[in-house]
Design a protein around this motif. Structure first.
Motif, PDB file in Angstrom:
ATOM      1  N   PHE A  52      68.443  30.633  42.999  1.00 44.20           N
ATOM      2  CA  PHE A  52      66.992  30.467  42.892  1.00 44.20           C
ATOM      3  C   PHE A  52      66.301  31.809  42.705  1.00 44.20           C
ATOM      4  O   PHE A  52      65.316  31.908  41.964  1.00 44.20           O
ATOM      5  N   ALA A  53      66.823  32.867  43.336  1.00 45.20           N
ATOM      6  CA  ALA A  53      66.224  34.194  43.196  1.00 45.20           C
ATOM      7  C   ALA A  53      66.263  34.680  41.754  1.00 45.20           C
ATOM      8  O   ALA A  53      65.374  35.419  41.313  1.00 45.20           O
ATOM      9  N   GLN A  54      67.266  34.240  40.992  1.00 41.79           N
ATOM     10  CA  GLN A  54      67.343  34.643  39.595  1.00 41.79           C
ATOM     11  C   GLN A  54      66.495  33.745  38.708  1.00 41.79           C
ATOM     12  O   GLN A  54      66.039  34.166  37.641  1.00 41.79           O
ATOM     13  N   GLN A  55      66.257  32.506  39.140  1.00 43.81           N
ATOM     14  CA  GLN A  55      65.466  31.578  38.327  1.00 43.81           C
ATOM     15  C   GLN A  55      63.962  31.711  38.558  1.00 43.81           C
ATOM     16  O   GLN A  55      63.166  31.490  37.650  1.00 43.81           O
ATOM     17  N   VAL A  56      63.572  32.072  39.782  1.00 42.76           N
ATOM     18  CA  VAL A  56      62.150  32.040  40.127  1.00 42.76           C
ATOM     19  C   VAL A  56      61.288  32.994  39.301  1.00 42.76           C
ATOM     20  O   VAL A  56      60.098  32.713  39.103  1.00 42.76           O
ATOM     21  N   PRO A  57      61.825  34.120  38.771  1.00 43.27           N
ATOM     22  CA  PRO A  57      60.960  34.952  37.925  1.00 43.27           C
ATOM     23  C   PRO A  57      60.386  34.215  36.720  1.00 43.27           C
ATOM     24  O   PRO A  57      59.304  34.575  36.247  1.00 43.27           O
ATOM     25  N   TRP A  58      61.063  33.176  36.230  1.00 46.70           N
ATOM     26  CA  TRP A  58      60.508  32.417  35.115  1.00 46.70           C
ATOM     27  C   TRP A  58      59.237  31.695  35.534  1.00 46.70           C
ATOM     28  O   TRP A  58      58.315  31.526  34.739  1.00 46.70           O
ATOM     29  N   LEU A  59      59.179  31.272  36.782  1.00 50.56           N
ATOM     30  CA  LEU A  59      57.956  30.649  37.282  1.00 50.56           C
ATOM     31  C   LEU A  59      56.851  31.679  37.506  1.00 50.56           C
ATOM     32  O   LEU A  59      55.674  31.399  37.293  1.00 50.56           O
ATOM     33  N   LEU A  60      57.247  32.863  37.932  1.00 51.48           N
ATOM     34  CA  LEU A  60      56.264  33.888  38.296  1.00 51.48           C
ATOM     35  C   LEU A  60      55.774  34.701  37.108  1.00 51.48           C
ATOM     36  O   LEU A  60      54.584  35.046  37.039  1.00 51.48           O
ATOM     37  N   PHE A  61      56.675  35.018  36.178  1.00 52.53           N
ATOM     38  CA  PHE A  61      56.358  36.037  35.177  1.00 52.53           C
ATOM     39  C   PHE A  61      56.472  35.596  33.726  1.00 52.53           C
ATOM     40  O   PHE A  61      56.258  36.418  32.825  1.00 52.53           O
ATOM     41  N   ALA A  62      56.823  34.345  33.454  1.00 55.13           N
ATOM     42  CA  ALA A  62      57.044  33.942  32.059  1.00 55.13           C
ATOM     43  C   ALA A  62      55.824  34.205  31.188  1.00 55.13           C
ATOM     44  O   ALA A  62      55.939  34.728  30.073  1.00 55.13           O
ATOM     45  N   LEU A  63      54.643  33.866  31.683  1.00 56.75           N
ATOM     46  CA  LEU A  63      53.419  34.061  30.882  1.00 56.75           C
ATOM     47  C   LEU A  63      53.097  35.538  30.706  1.00 56.75           C
ATOM     48  O   LEU A  63      52.716  35.980  29.614  1.00 56.75           O
ATOM     49  N   ILE A  64      53.239  36.311  31.779  1.00 57.77           N
ATOM     50  CA  ILE A  64      52.967  37.751  31.691  1.00 57.77           C
ATOM     51  C   ILE A  64      53.953  38.428  30.744  1.00 57.77           C
ATOM     52  O   ILE A  64      53.586  39.278  29.917  1.00 57.77           O
ATOM     53  N   SER A  65      55.233  38.051  30.851  1.00 57.63           N
ATOM     54  CA  SER A  65      56.255  38.638  29.975  1.00 57.63           C
ATOM     55  C   SER A  65      55.962  38.326  28.515  1.00 57.63           C
ATOM     56  O   SER A  65      56.156  39.175  27.636  1.00 57.63           O
ATOM     57  N   GLY A  66      55.478  37.112  28.247  1.00 62.63           N
ATOM     58  CA  GLY A  66      55.122  36.766  26.882  1.00 62.63           C
ATOM     59  C   GLY A  66      54.003  37.637  26.336  1.00 62.63           C
ATOM     60  O   GLY A  66      54.028  38.064  25.167  1.00 62.63           O
ATOM     61  N   ALA A  67      53.012  37.925  27.177  1.00 64.00           N
ATOM     62  CA  ALA A  67      51.907  38.773  26.743  1.00 64.00           C
ATOM     63  C   ALA A  67      52.385  40.196  26.452  1.00 64.00           C
ATOM     64  O   ALA A  67      51.980  40.804  25.448  1.00 64.00           O
ATOM     65  N   TRP A  68      53.242  40.737  27.303  1.00 60.46           N
ATOM     66  CA  TRP A  68      53.746  42.087  27.057  1.00 60.46           C
ATOM     67  C   TRP A  68      54.627  42.140  25.814  1.00 60.46           C
ATOM     68  O   TRP A  68      54.653  43.151  25.104  1.00 60.46           O
ATOM     69  N   ALA A  69      55.364  41.061  25.558  1.00 59.73           N
ATOM     70  CA  ALA A  69      56.193  41.024  24.352  1.00 59.73           C
ATOM     71  C   ALA A  69      55.346  41.065  23.087  1.00 59.73           C
ATOM     72  O   ALA A  69      55.818  41.499  22.031  1.00 59.73           O
ATOM     73  N   ASP A  70      54.084  40.621  23.171  1.00 65.57           N
ATOM     74  CA  ASP A  70      53.178  40.687  22.027  1.00 65.57           C
ATOM     75  C   ASP A  70      52.406  42.002  21.971  1.00 65.57           C
ATOM     76  O   ASP A  70      51.783  42.309  20.951  1.00 65.57           O
ATOM     77  N   ARG A  71      52.412  42.764  23.044  1.00 59.79           N
ATOM     78  CA  ARG A  71      51.687  44.044  23.064  1.00 59.79           C
ATOM     79  C   ARG A  71      52.559  45.212  22.638  1.00 59.79           C
ATOM     80  O   ARG A  71      52.063  46.188  22.071  1.00 59.79           O
ATOM     81  N   LEU A  72      53.857  45.136  22.922  1.00 58.81           N
ATOM     82  CA  LEU A  72      54.743  46.285  22.786  1.00 58.81           C
ATOM     83  C   LEU A  72      55.710  46.110  21.628  1.00 58.81           C
ATOM     84  O   LEU A  72      55.897  45.008  21.107  1.00 58.81           O
ATOM     85  N   ASP A  73      56.336  47.220  21.247  1.00 58.99           N
ATOM     86  CA  ASP A  73      57.433  47.166  20.298  1.00 58.99           C
ATOM     87  C   ASP A  73      58.568  46.370  20.948  1.00 58.99           C
ATOM     88  O   ASP A  73      59.130  46.786  21.965  1.00 58.99           O
ATOM     89  N   ARG A  74      58.905  45.219  20.377  1.00 57.41           N
ATOM     90  CA  ARG A  74      59.863  44.325  21.025  1.00 57.41           C
ATOM     91  C   ARG A  74      61.259  44.933  21.099  1.00 57.41           C
ATOM     92  O   ARG A  74      61.994  44.705  22.058  1.00 57.41           O
TER      93      ARG A  74
END
Length: 453
Positions: A52-74
């Motif tokens: 669960f510790a490895q899965q829970v970041p998808w609940l916490l950060f999936a949206l934020i990670s998507g935004a950073w992926a659109d801001r930065l050089d992928r």
């Protein structure tokens, strides 16, 4: 090597090589990780807590990670997080060698790995449509899926068990080295900065917002355009780098969520998979007990049964491009949901290992075919400037459902028993089939419309 990837190009070969190496490291750790935790504690809840510790970041950060992926050089983002993952694993290796490892250290490392995964997977998913011609996307996606199946599911698992026996730190050292090599290969790819996408012309159907009453099950939304976007006030930022740079992170995330929710087909796919993963992971959280108590299998039999998933996945990766061309995406998606109903109902009804194994192979074929269709649809439909945020929102539903299902599965089985959970999963997926049947009918048309060839 190029002969194996006709029309996919040398840059795709670099991406494929990086993916293969990373899958080897991940597969090795997938076996060695539970073995390490079990050597630290016999508590089943503690063992489940690491997953669960490895899965829970998808609940916490999936949206934020998507935004950073659109801001930065992928490309640079993936290289950076791969090196961070290697460093975290290096710390774990040192602690294992020094006999200083604890369950909380393992939790911390896997949480870091899971958090980095949300960034790396979201950003790297945009590489394929940038490197491969649109008409070759099904082949590229199927090839990557086959690589995952062969290396992660087949080759890496016995290697991980053997390495852990030789030296407990060895599999984690291999995974760290795999991330370093993968980072080096990704660094060789062309720069992958998100490029702004112009707004659709006023005469285009995509310029019209979806009807206000539109939802994933409403018959009144049948006239919705396959590429429907939110109203201009929320999507105009994607046409101007300067304006989007001034947006807050929150508004950028909202823009991606609204785009996904306005696209009827992708929204339907995301919600269907959220429900599917929720009930699947709830049912399969105690699959080892099901195999022992219901099918009468020992450890070897259980391991053999698990390989049925990989056999089906490999077969599906081979068949997917041809099936998409001949049968059509809509038929494949609808049939896939029926396979999910059949999987849970069959496992609930049977006590015969061979019947269960055959059904699992069929399910494995479905997962790879469904994944290839869904990846290709998303890669063709989503503008580059929004790809990270839309993928983050999609992953929040998709993988968030899996995390919640894993969390709930044990409690459900303890309360109702193993077999009722499978029956409940079959009923739940039957409801999903009914609610999504009509929206999925657009899949074949949209896949063809998005293909420039």
């Amino acid at each position: 090597m190029r002969a194996l990837h006709p029309g996919l190009g040398p840059d795709f070969i670099k991406l494929w090589s990086a993916t293969a190496i990373a899958n080897l490291g991940d597969g090795v750790a997938l076996v060695a990780g539970p073995l390490l935790i079990a050597s630290l504690t016999p508590d089943p809840a503690a063992v489940a807590g690491a997953a669960f510790a490895q899965q829970v970041p998808w609940l916490l950060f999936a949206l934020i990670s998507g935004a950073w992926a659109d801001r930065l050089d992928r490309r640079r983002l993936v290289v950076t997080v791969d090196l961070i993952r290697a460093a975290a694993l290096g710390l774990l290796v040192v602690c294992v060698i020094c006999s200083a490892v604890s369950i909380w250290l393992v939790y911390g490392v896997v949480f870091v790995l899971g958090t980095c995964e949300t960034l790396a997977d979201t950003a790297s998913s945009a590489f394929v449509p940038a490197l491969v011609p649109a008409e070759r996307l099904p082949v590229a996606n199927a090839w990557l899926g086959a690589t995952f199946t062969v290396i992660n599911q087949f080759a890496a698992k016995p290697l991980g068990g053997w390495l852990f026996v030789v030296a407990a730190a060895a599999p984690f050292g291999l995974q760290a080295a795999a991330f370093v090599v993968a980072a080096g290969l990704i660094h060789l790819l062309p720069a992958a900065s998100p490029s702004p996408s112009p707004a659709p012309p006023a005469s285009s159907p995509a310029a019209s917002p979806p009807p206000a009453s539109c939802d994933s099950t409403s018959p009144s939304s049948a006239s919705e355009s396959p590429a429907s976007l939110p109203p201009a006030s929320s999507s105009s930022a994607s046409g101007s780098v300067g304006l989007r740079d001034r947006q807050s992170l929150r508004s950028e995330i909202v823009e991606g969520v609204r785009w996904l929710w306005a696209h009827r087909l992708l929204r339907t796919l995301a919600v269907a998979m959220a429900c599917g993963n929720l009930v699947y992971c709830a049912a399969f959280a105690t699959f080892v007990l099901y195999a022992r108590d219901r099918l009468g299998l020992g450890s070897v039999g259980y391991g053999t049964l698990l390989t049925a998933f990989a056999v089906g996945g490999l077969l599906g990766s081979v068949l997917a491009p041809r099936l998409i061309r001949t049968v059509g995406a809509a038929v494949l998606l609808r049939a896939g949901l029926l396979v999910e109903v059949a999987l849970h109902a069959t496992l609930a009804a049977t006590t015969t290992p061979v019947v269960a194994a055959v059904m699992i192979v069929v399910f494995g074929v479905h997962t790879m075919v469904w994944g290839t269709v869904a990846w290709t649809l998303r890669q063709r439909a989503v503008p580059s400037s929004l790809y990270g945020r839309v993928t983050g929102a999609y992953s929040l539903l998709d993988l968030g459902g899996a995390a919640l299902g894993s969390l709930a599965g044990g409690a459900l089985a303890q309360t109702f028993g193993l077999i009722p959970v499978f029956w409940g999963a079959a009923v739940a997926m039957g409801v999903v089939v009914v609610l999504t049947w009509r929206p999925l009918g657009r899949a074949t048309v949209e896949l063809r419309e998005a293909d420039p060839s």
